[in-house]
Design a protein around this motif. Structure first.
Motif, short mmCIF file in Angstrom:
data_model
loop_
_atom_site.label_atom_id
_atom_site.label_comp_id
_atom_site.label_asym_id
_atom_site.label_seq_id
_atom_site.Cartn_x
_atom_site.Cartn_y
_atom_site.Cartn_z
N LEU A 98 6.66 -1.40 -8.28
CA LEU A 98 6.66 -0.80 -6.95
C LEU A 98 5.28 -0.26 -6.61
CD1 LEU A 98 10.06 1.14 -7.07
CD2 LEU A 98 9.56 -0.95 -5.78
N ALA A 99 4.60 0.29 -7.61
CA ALA A 99 3.24 0.79 -7.38
C ALA A 99 2.30 -0.36 -7.00
CB ALA A 99 2.73 1.52 -8.61
N ASP A 100 2.43 -1.50 -7.70
CA ASP A 100 1.59 -2.67 -7.40
C ASP A 100 1.85 -3.19 -5.99
OD1 ASP A 100 0.37 -2.60 -9.86
OD2 ASP A 100 1.76 -4.02 -10.79
N LEU A 101 3.09 -3.06 -5.54
CA LEU A 101 3.46 -3.53 -4.19
C LEU A 101 3.15 -2.49 -3.12
CD1 LEU A 101 6.85 -5.27 -5.04
CD2 LEU A 101 4.70 -6.40 -4.46
N GLY A 110 6.39 12.23 -6.63
CA GLY A 110 5.54 11.18 -7.16
C GLY A 110 6.27 9.89 -7.47
N VAL A 111 7.53 9.79 -7.06
CA VAL A 111 8.35 8.61 -7.33
C VAL A 111 8.14 7.58 -6.22
CG1 VAL A 111 10.70 7.73 -7.56
CG2 VAL A 111 10.07 9.93 -8.61
N TYR A 112 7.96 6.31 -6.61
CA TYR A 112 7.84 5.23 -5.64
C TYR A 112 9.24 4.82 -5.17
CZ TYR A 112 2.98 4.72 -7.03
OH TYR A 112 1.64 4.95 -7.27
N ARG A 113 9.41 4.76 -3.85
CA ARG A 113 10.72 4.45 -3.28
C ARG A 113 10.63 3.16 -2.48
NH1 ARG A 113 13.87 8.65 -4.27
NH2 ARG A 113 12.98 10.75 -4.47
N PRO A 114 11.34 2.12 -2.90
CA PRO A 114 11.28 0.84 -2.17
C PRO A 114 11.98 0.94 -0.82
CG PRO A 114 13.01 0.77 -3.82
CD PRO A 114 12.29 2.08 -4.04
N PRO A 115 11.62 0.08 0.12
CA PRO A 115 12.33 0.07 1.41
C PRO A 115 13.78 -0.36 1.21
CG PRO A 115 10.89 -1.85 1.20
CD PRO A 115 10.58 -0.96 0.05
N VAL A 116 14.68 0.27 1.97
CA VAL A 116 16.10 -0.08 1.88
C VAL A 116 16.36 -1.32 2.72
CG1 VAL A 116 16.79 2.30 1.45
CG2 VAL A 116 16.68 1.45 3.81
N THR A 117 17.54 -1.87 2.56
CA THR A 117 17.89 -3.13 3.22
C THR A 117 17.74 -3.05 4.73
OG1 THR A 117 19.43 -3.67 1.44
CG2 THR A 117 19.73 -4.84 3.52
N SER A 118 18.18 -1.95 5.33
CA SER A 118 18.10 -1.85 6.80
C SER A 118 16.66 -1.86 7.29
CB SER A 118 18.81 -0.57 7.27
OG SER A 118 18.22 0.58 6.67
N THR A 119 15.76 -1.23 6.53
CA THR A 119 14.34 -1.24 6.90
C THR A 119 13.76 -2.64 6.79
OG1 THR A 119 14.03 1.05 6.18
CG2 THR A 119 12.06 -0.32 6.31
N ILE A 120 14.09 -3.33 5.71
CA ILE A 120 13.61 -4.70 5.52
C ILE A 120 14.10 -5.59 6.64
CG2 ILE A 120 13.72 -6.72 4.00
CD1 ILE A 120 14.04 -4.70 1.66
N ARG A 121 15.35 -5.43 7.03
CA ARG A 121 15.92 -6.25 8.10
C ARG A 121 15.17 -6.02 9.41
NH1 ARG A 121 20.63 -8.78 8.30
NH2 ARG A 121 21.42 -7.59 6.51
N ARG A 122 14.94 -4.76 9.76
CA ARG A 122 14.25 -4.45 11.02
C ARG A 122 12.84 -5.04 11.03
NH1 ARG A 122 16.74 0.65 10.34
NH2 ARG A 122 14.81 1.49 9.45
N VAL A 123 12.15 -4.93 9.90
CA VAL A 123 10.79 -5.44 9.82
C VAL A 123 10.76 -6.96 9.98
CG1 VAL A 123 8.86 -5.83 8.23
CG2 VAL A 123 9.83 -3.55 8.48
N LEU A 124 11.65 -7.67 9.29
CA LEU A 124 11.65 -9.13 9.36
C LEU A 124 12.07 -9.65 10.73
CD1 LEU A 124 13.05 -10.18 5.86
CD2 LEU A 124 10.67 -10.02 6.62
N VAL A 125 12.91 -8.91 11.42
CA VAL A 125 13.33 -9.32 12.76
C VAL A 125 12.19 -9.18 13.75
CG1 VAL A 125 14.80 -8.67 14.72
CG2 VAL A 125 15.80 -8.92 12.45
#
Length: 254
Positions: A98-101, A110-125
């Motif tokens: 996650l840090a590399d990405l 200090g924890v890396y938090r990946p985007p959730v499914t709904s965020t990914i969907r909005r971005v790709l749309v």
């Protein structure tokens, strides 16, 4: 450190519809050798994707666009073929990946938090599909060059592909792609929708590539005088095209 993205597991989920950009990303993955991505190339992927314009309202944005896109590209390379699968794949990633990405890092924990499914969907749309494809293509070209590139004269082949599972028969997404033959890398692709055809998309597909001294191969559909003149006069390249009965005069001479 090496990230073997092809071995990161995800749960299979029914693919989303043809409007998803996953189809476009998957075309790169399906026609590109199984990737082993060094850390520096992962970082350069994030840098390449930073060139994609962010059309979101900046208010309330938590994840940088390039990091969300990097997660999506890496997940598709790993085999994900739906937004849900991308989200599940990202949720299972270790902190170092996650840090590399370059995903969001909680400033308090200090924890890396990946985007959730709904965020990914909005971005790709909402993302600019052409800009995303250009960024991914350039990253692939740079990655191939960093490993030694193609020996001798470069050779490219242009071919169309209807993406499986991208819609019902007659409504499936069709792409025209150009592949570097020595490395097997797809270096560009362009959508061919119902309002046009492969012939009119030939030049836009190759326009941004440096073809100086290269050989471009294409099937009989692209055996066109305009294509040949443009390749020689404007791109300083050679061509190899199949001659069939769609060019009857030329066919009789061959």
């Amino acid at each position: 450190m090496i990230i073997q993205v092809s071995t990161l597991e995800h749960r299979r989920v029914t693919p989303v519809g043809s409007s998803s950009l996953i189809d476009v990303l998957a075309a790169h993955a399906d026609r590109t050798p199984t990737p082993v991505v060094p850390q520096d190339r992962v970082c350069s992927l994030v840098t390449a994707l930073a060139q994609v314009p962010d059309r979101r309202d900046p208010r309330g944005v938590g994840h940088v666009l390039s990091s969300v896109l990097a997660v999506a590209v890496a997940a598709v390379l790993a085999g994900a073929r739906s937004v849900a699968a991308i989200g599940e794949w990202a949720a299972d990633l270790p902190q170092r990946v996650l840090a590399d990405l370059s995903v969001f890092r909680d400033p308090f924990t200090g924890v890396y938090r990946p985007p959730v499914t709904s965020t990914i969907r909005r971005v790709l749309v909402d993302v600019d599909a052409d800009a995303l494809d250009t960024a991914v293509s350039r990253w692939i070209i740079a990655s191939a060059a960093s490993t030694g590139g193609a020996p001798g004269r470069q050779a490219y082949s242009v071919d169309g592909k209807t993406l499986r599972g991208s819609g019902r028969t007659g409504g499936q997404r069709h792409l025209l792609a150009v592949l570097e033959q020595h490395t097997g890398v797809v270096v560009g692709q362009i959508d061919v929708d119902g309002r046009t055809n492969e012939i009119t998309r030939f030049r836009p597909l190759l326009e941004g590539l440096d073809l100086t001294g290269a050989v471009v191969a294409a099937d009989a559909l692209h055996t066109q005088r305009e294509h040949a003149r443009w390749l020689v006069d404007s791109k300083a390249s050679a061509y190899l095209c199949t001659v069939k009965n769609n060019q009857p005069g030329l066919y009789r001479q061959s």
